[in-house]
Design an enzyme around this catalytic site. Structure first.
Site, PDB file in Angstrom:
ATOM      1  CG  ASP A  11      44.440  37.821  53.568  1.00 59.31           C
ATOM      2  OD1 ASP A  11      43.909  38.490  52.486  1.00 59.31           O
ATOM      3  OD2 ASP A  11      45.516  38.082  54.128  1.00 59.31           O
ATOM      4  N   GLY A  33      41.880  49.771  52.293  1.00 52.40           N
ATOM      5  CA  GLY A  33      40.995  48.471  52.439  1.00 52.40           C
ATOM      6  C   GLY A  33      41.433  47.378  51.459  1.00 52.40           C
ATOM      7  CB  VAL A  34      39.571  44.525  49.858  1.00 53.28           C
ATOM      8  CG1 VAL A  34      38.787  45.246  48.894  1.00 53.28           C
ATOM      9  CG2 VAL A  34      39.920  43.269  49.454  1.00 53.28           C
ATOM     10  CG  ASP A  35      42.501  48.503  45.029  1.00 56.14           C
ATOM     11  OD1 ASP A  35      42.591  47.494  44.705  1.00 56.14           O
ATOM     12  OD2 ASP A  35      42.542  49.658  44.790  1.00 56.14           O
ATOM     13  CB  SER A 120      30.643  49.467  47.012  1.00 52.63           C
ATOM     14  OG  SER A 120      31.058  49.987  45.939  1.00 52.63           O
TER      15      SER A 120
END
Length: 169
Positions: A11, A33-35, A120
């Site tokens: 994580d 997502g990750v953001d 991306s």
């Protein structure tokens, strides 16, 4: 160049680094997502701080405090990756610029360790194999005072791809 580049499965928001990179959108207000995960972990002040710096153009990077992320993370470096449009629109150079700009921002902050996601490769559709090569090539050849660069994979296939790419470099 960094003394060490490593690949881990885990994580991003739980890394023990001075800074972590989030794959942001131009508004810096948070996304999916990750953001989204970084914004949830850091709390609402992250969006406020990011919004004050927006817009951030693709290929660029800016930093904010890490707010509610656990120490030692002190900074979040927001970078906007390219949306994949077939590869003929400068996407590879824009992605490489993301990694270079993140390193420049980390150097300006005095960060010695930085955790990166695969920029991306989610909703922006950048092919994972090409993105991994660009990440490894750029991070291993760009001059920086950062001594530890950690590529954080969120799933086993991404981890295997990043490890193989780094090993082949």
């Amino acid at each position: 160049m960094a003394e060490r580049v490593e690949v881990v499965l885990g994580d991003l928001t739980e890394q023990d680094t001075d800074a972590l990179v989030t794959a942001a959108n131009e508004s810096l207000l948070g996304g999916g997502g990750v953001d989204g995960a970084v914004h949830r972990a850091a709390g609402p002040r992250l969006a406020e701080a990011g919004g004050a710096l927006a817009p951030c153009e693709p290929g660029d990077a800016v930093a904010t405090p890490a707010f509610d992320l656990f120490p030692p993370v002190r900074h979040v470096i927001h970078t906007v990756g390219p949306v994949w449009d077939g590869g003929g629109h400068g996407e590879a150079e824009t992605l490489a610029s993301c990694y270079r700009r993140c390193l420049a921002v980390a150097d300006a902050l005095g960060a010695t360790s930085v955790a990166f996601p695969a920029i991306s490769t989610g909703a922006y559709g950048f092919p994972a194999d090409l993105a991994a090569r660009i990440a490894v090539d750029t991070l291993t050849t760009t001059p920086t005072a950062v001594t530890l660069l950690r590529l954080v994979a969120f799933d086993p296939p991404s981890h295997a791809l990043l490890r193989a790419t780094l090993a082949a470099h």
